[in-house]
Design a protein around this motif. Structure first.
Motif, PDB file in Angstrom:
ATOM      1  N   MET A  26       0.617  -1.167  -0.048  1.00 20.60           N
ATOM      2  CA  MET A  26      -0.142  -0.065   0.008  1.00 20.60           C
ATOM      3  C   MET A  26       0.847   1.302   0.130  1.00 20.60           C
ATOM      4  O   MET A  26       0.253   2.344  -0.471  1.00 20.60           O
ATOM      5  CB  MET A  26      -0.955   0.014   1.217  1.00 20.60           C
ATOM      6  CG  MET A  26      -1.943  -1.036   1.306  1.00 20.60           C
ATOM      7  SD  MET A  26      -2.864  -1.425   2.898  1.00 20.60           S
ATOM      8  CE  MET A  26      -3.581   0.280   2.817  1.00 20.60           C
ATOM      9  N   ASN A  27       2.053   1.185   0.346  1.00 22.40           N
ATOM     10  CA  ASN A  27       2.774   2.424   0.609  1.00 22.40           C
ATOM     11  C   ASN A  27       3.858   2.616  -0.415  1.00 22.40           C
ATOM     12  O   ASN A  27       5.002   3.332  -0.149  1.00 22.40           O
ATOM     13  CB  ASN A  27       3.565   2.456   2.198  1.00 22.40           C
ATOM     14  CG  ASN A  27       2.401   2.610   3.272  1.00 22.40           C
ATOM     15  OD1 ASN A  27       2.282   4.071   3.453  1.00 22.40           O
ATOM     16  ND2 ASN A  27       2.035   2.109   3.744  1.00 22.40           N
ATOM     17  N   THR A  28       3.761   2.030  -1.672  1.00 29.18           N
ATOM     18  CA  THR A  28       4.608   2.330  -2.672  1.00 29.18           C
ATOM     19  C   THR A  28       4.062   3.725  -3.233  1.00 29.18           C
ATOM     20  O   THR A  28       2.977   3.975  -3.244  1.00 29.18           O
ATOM     21  CB  THR A  28       4.484   1.471  -3.703  1.00 29.18           C
ATOM     22  OG1 THR A  28       3.156   1.287  -4.168  1.00 29.18           O
ATOM     23  CG2 THR A  28       5.172   0.039  -3.162  1.00 29.18           C
ATOM     24  N   PRO A  29       5.191   4.563  -3.548  1.00 27.00           N
ATOM     25  CA  PRO A  29       4.748   5.959  -4.035  1.00 27.00           C
ATOM     26  C   PRO A  29       3.811   5.831  -5.248  1.00 27.00           C
ATOM     27  O   PRO A  29       2.932   6.736  -5.483  1.00 27.00           O
ATOM     28  CB  PRO A  29       6.000   6.663  -4.464  1.00 27.00           C
ATOM     29  CG  PRO A  29       7.080   6.038  -3.531  1.00 27.00           C
ATOM     30  CD  PRO A  29       6.707   4.529  -3.293  1.00 27.00           C
ATOM     31  N   SER A  30       4.016   5.011  -6.261  1.00 29.55           N
ATOM     32  CA  SER A  30       3.137   4.608  -7.285  1.00 29.55           C
ATOM     33  C   SER A  30       1.716   4.458  -7.016  1.00 29.55           C
ATOM     34  O   SER A  30       0.739   4.716  -7.625  1.00 29.55           O
ATOM     35  CB  SER A  30       3.779   3.713  -8.110  1.00 29.55           C
ATOM     36  OG  SER A  30       3.907   2.267  -7.610  1.00 29.55           O
ATOM     37  N   ARG A  31       1.627   3.678  -5.873  1.00 26.56           N
ATOM     38  CA  ARG A  31       0.166   3.494  -5.623  1.00 26.56           C
ATOM     39  C   ARG A  31      -0.477   4.546  -4.783  1.00 26.56           C
ATOM     40  O   ARG A  31      -1.782   4.862  -5.356  1.00 26.56           O
ATOM     41  CB  ARG A  31       0.191   2.211  -4.529  1.00 26.56           C
ATOM     42  CG  ARG A  31      -1.201   1.804  -3.830  1.00 26.56           C
ATOM     43  CD  ARG A  31      -1.407   0.745  -3.309  1.00 26.56           C
ATOM     44  NE  ARG A  31      -2.636   0.461  -2.486  1.00 26.56           N
ATOM     45  CZ  ARG A  31      -3.575  -0.170  -3.266  1.00 26.56           C
ATOM     46  NH1 ARG A  31      -3.623  -0.630  -4.233  1.00 26.56           N
ATOM     47  NH2 ARG A  31      -4.933  -0.254  -2.463  1.00 26.56           N
ATOM     48  N   ALA A  32       0.055   5.521  -4.212  1.00 19.98           N
ATOM     49  CA  ALA A  32      -0.364   6.692  -3.587  1.00 19.98           C
ATOM     50  C   ALA A  32      -0.902   7.604  -4.911  1.00 19.98           C
ATOM     51  O   ALA A  32      -1.999   8.115  -4.748  1.00 19.98           O
ATOM     52  CB  ALA A  32       0.635   7.304  -2.934  1.00 19.98           C
ATOM     53  N   LEU A  33       0.075   7.656  -5.764  1.00 18.29           N
ATOM     54  CA  LEU A  33      -0.458   8.462  -6.873  1.00 18.29           C
ATOM     55  C   LEU A  33      -1.489   7.943  -7.707  1.00 18.29           C
ATOM     56  O   LEU A  33      -2.422   8.492  -8.263  1.00 18.29           O
ATOM     57  CB  LEU A  33       0.840   8.587  -8.058  1.00 18.29           C
ATOM     58  CG  LEU A  33       0.562   9.204  -9.366  1.00 18.29           C
ATOM     59  CD1 LEU A  33       0.285  10.586  -8.941  1.00 18.29           C
ATOM     60  CD2 LEU A  33       1.905   9.327  -9.997  1.00 18.29           C
ATOM     61  N   GLU A  34      -1.593   6.415  -8.072  1.00 17.62           N
ATOM     62  CA  GLU A  34      -2.673   5.759  -8.520  1.00 17.62           C
ATOM     63  C   GLU A  34      -4.047   6.139  -7.920  1.00 17.62           C
ATOM     64  O   GLU A  34      -5.192   6.348  -8.561  1.00 17.62           O
ATOM     65  CB  GLU A  34      -2.463   4.407  -8.752  1.00 17.62           C
ATOM     66  CG  GLU A  34      -3.435   3.715  -9.635  1.00 17.62           C
ATOM     67  CD  GLU A  34      -3.195   2.131  -9.580  1.00 17.62           C
ATOM     68  OE1 GLU A  34      -4.260   1.422 -10.047  1.00 17.62           O
ATOM     69  OE2 GLU A  34      -2.099   2.104  -9.254  1.00 17.62           O
ATOM     70  N   ASN A  35      -4.193   5.995  -6.669  1.00 14.53           N
ATOM     71  CA  ASN A  35      -5.423   6.095  -5.661  1.00 14.53           C
ATOM     72  C   ASN A  35      -5.672   7.692  -5.973  1.00 14.53           C
ATOM     73  O   ASN A  35      -7.005   7.911  -5.881  1.00 14.53           O
ATOM     74  CB  ASN A  35      -5.076   5.887  -4.351  1.00 14.53           C
ATOM     75  CG  ASN A  35      -4.952   4.454  -4.160  1.00 14.53           C
ATOM     76  OD1 ASN A  35      -5.736   3.638  -4.889  1.00 14.53           O
ATOM     77  ND2 ASN A  35      -4.353   3.865  -2.955  1.00 14.53           N
ATOM     78  N   HIS A  36      -4.714   8.509  -5.870  1.00 19.92           N
ATOM     79  CA  HIS A  36      -5.213  10.075  -6.059  1.00 19.92           C
ATOM     80  C   HIS A  36      -5.598  10.350  -7.081  1.00 19.92           C
ATOM     81  O   HIS A  36      -6.368  11.260  -7.321  1.00 19.92           O
ATOM     82  CB  HIS A  36      -3.700  10.856  -5.705  1.00 19.92           C
ATOM     83  CG  HIS A  36      -4.137  12.402  -5.712  1.00 19.92           C
ATOM     84  ND1 HIS A  36      -4.937  12.989  -4.702  1.00 19.92           N
ATOM     85  CD2 HIS A  36      -3.832  13.373  -6.491  1.00 19.92           C
ATOM     86  CE1 HIS A  36      -4.772  14.213  -5.042  1.00 19.92           C
ATOM     87  NE2 HIS A  36      -4.143  14.494  -6.021  1.00 19.92           N
ATOM     88  N   GLY A  37      -5.352   9.599  -8.253  1.00 16.02           N
ATOM     89  CA  GLY A  37      -5.990   9.998  -9.691  1.00 16.02           C
ATOM     90  C   GLY A  37      -7.513  10.262  -9.718  1.00 16.02           C
ATOM     91  O   GLY A  37      -8.034  10.720 -10.361  1.00 16.02           O
ATOM     92  N   PHE A  38      -7.985   9.434  -8.851  1.00 14.37           N
ATOM     93  CA  PHE A  38      -9.467   9.369  -8.797  1.00 14.37           C
ATOM     94  C   PHE A  38     -10.202  10.755  -8.496  1.00 14.37           C
ATOM     95  O   PHE A  38     -11.062  11.258  -9.063  1.00 14.37           O
ATOM     96  CB  PHE A  38     -10.231   8.446  -7.654  1.00 14.37           C
ATOM     97  CG  PHE A  38     -11.474   8.441  -7.283  1.00 14.37           C
ATOM     98  CD1 PHE A  38     -12.476   7.671  -8.188  1.00 14.37           C
ATOM     99  CD2 PHE A  38     -12.231   9.407  -6.611  1.00 14.37           C
ATOM    100  CE1 PHE A  38     -13.854   8.001  -7.893  1.00 14.37           C
ATOM    101  CE2 PHE A  38     -13.515   9.534  -6.204  1.00 14.37           C
ATOM    102  CZ  PHE A  38     -14.332   8.594  -6.983  1.00 14.37           C
ATOM    103  N   TYR A  39      -9.449  11.380  -7.561  1.00 11.37           N
ATOM    104  CA  TYR A  39      -9.872  12.745  -7.214  1.00 11.37           C
ATOM    105  C   TYR A  39      -9.665  13.843  -8.522  1.00 11.37           C
ATOM    106  O   TYR A  39     -10.487  14.798  -8.585  1.00 11.37           O
ATOM    107  CB  TYR A  39      -9.225  13.424  -5.980  1.00 11.37           C
ATOM    108  CG  TYR A  39      -9.567  12.363  -4.953  1.00 11.37           C
ATOM    109  CD1 TYR A  39     -10.827  12.649  -4.165  1.00 11.37           C
ATOM    110  CD2 TYR A  39      -8.768  11.408  -4.095  1.00 11.37           C
ATOM    111  CE1 TYR A  39     -11.357  11.627  -3.074  1.00 11.37           C
ATOM    112  CE2 TYR A  39      -9.084  10.633  -3.283  1.00 11.37           C
ATOM    113  CZ  TYR A  39     -10.442  10.736  -2.743  1.00 11.37           C
ATOM    114  OH  TYR A  39     -10.944   9.938  -1.657  1.00 11.37           O
ATOM    115  N   VAL A  40      -8.243  13.607  -9.000  1.00  7.19           N
ATOM    116  CA  VAL A  40      -8.099  14.319 -10.306  1.00  7.19           C
ATOM    117  C   VAL A  40      -9.080  14.030 -11.261  1.00  7.19           C
ATOM    118  O   VAL A  40      -9.409  15.272 -12.092  1.00  7.19           O
ATOM    119  CB  VAL A  40      -6.638  14.352 -10.587  1.00  7.19           C
ATOM    120  CG1 VAL A  40      -6.470  15.198 -11.810  1.00  7.19           C
ATOM    121  CG2 VAL A  40      -5.759  14.656  -9.440  1.00  7.19           C
TER     122      VAL A  40
END
Length: 236
Positions: free
Chosen positions: A148-162
């Motif tokens: 869960m704490n890989t930077p790429s996963r954080a970015l992917e999850n955030h894509g929903f809001y963008v």
């Protein structure tokens, strides 16, 4: 250090919820102890969690006194456990309430031919939660947190809001309102984070993984603060 987490006690507060077996079993307690021990190598001087300040102060005092009833909540199992291991007198609750005006986005999508796109986004989120539930079922809690704490996963999850910014036109911008509300909440959380971090302090911040990208961004951009990757310390 920002540690993105999931709910360990199956509270059902989110649209999609990771299914977790009982973390009070010997197996899971051993795994949680290992996570705390690994994070303690970072030598944190401050622990922050996704609870309001007053509630955190009250319950951590009870936890230290041995009077807090057994809890499966990740704040207790991760935050309080690590703070106690480090013999910290306080855990900082830095969460704040925030608006999440999703209904206007749905109304706009339904009236502008965008419902299939929104449905696909929600279905994708649901499938990812199912996959995460399977990781929990078959693996250790430490391995799940590392994933869960890989930077790429954080970015992917955030894509929903963008992606919400696509829902709107002209003076009607429900998607921007939703994204703005999410950013506002996380900026306020990060304000409390920075205000609770003394000069030279070393903080571990436990928050739901949906917050991880914006909290990481805030820490990276804050003068005189360095981001430390959780996966440099989480057990494999």
């Amino acid at each position: 250090m920002i540690v993105g987490t999931f709910h360990l006690d199956n509270p059902g507060r989110d649209v999609f919820n990771v299914q977790v077996d009982d973390v009070l079993t010997d197996r899971r307690q051993s795994e949680l102890a290992g996570i705390a021990k690994s994070l303690a190598r970072f030598a944190p001087t401050v622990v922050m969690v996704e609870w309001p300040e007053a509630l955190t102060d009250e319950r951590y005092a009870s936890f230290r006194a041995g009077t807090l009833p057994p809890s499966r909540n990740e704040v207790v199992q991760l935050g309080f456990r690590l703070a106690a291991l480090r013999e910290l007198e306080r855990v900082h609750g830095i969460d704040v309430e925030g608006d999440f005006p999703f209904e206007p986005v749905k109304v706009y999508a339904n009236s502008h031919g965008m419902a299939p796109r929104l449905d696909a986004a929600l279905a994708g989120a649901g499938k990812e939660v199912q996959a995460l539930s399977e990781r929990v079922r078959t693996g250790s809690l430490g391995s799940v947190l590392r994933y869960m704490n890989t930077p790429s996963r954080a970015l992917e999850n955030h894509g929903f809001y963008v992606d919400m910014l696509r829902y709107g036109e002209g003076g009607t911008q429900p998607g921007a309102r939703l994204a703005g509300a999410w950013y506002a909440r996380n900026l306020t959380i990060c304000a409390r984070l920075l205000q609770s971090l003394p000069a030279g302090g070393r903080a571990v911040v436990f928050f739901g993984e949906g917050h991880a990208y914006l909290l990481r961004q805030c820490v990276i951009e804050a003068p005189d603060v360095d981001l430390v990757e959780a996966n440099d310390y989480l057990p494999k």
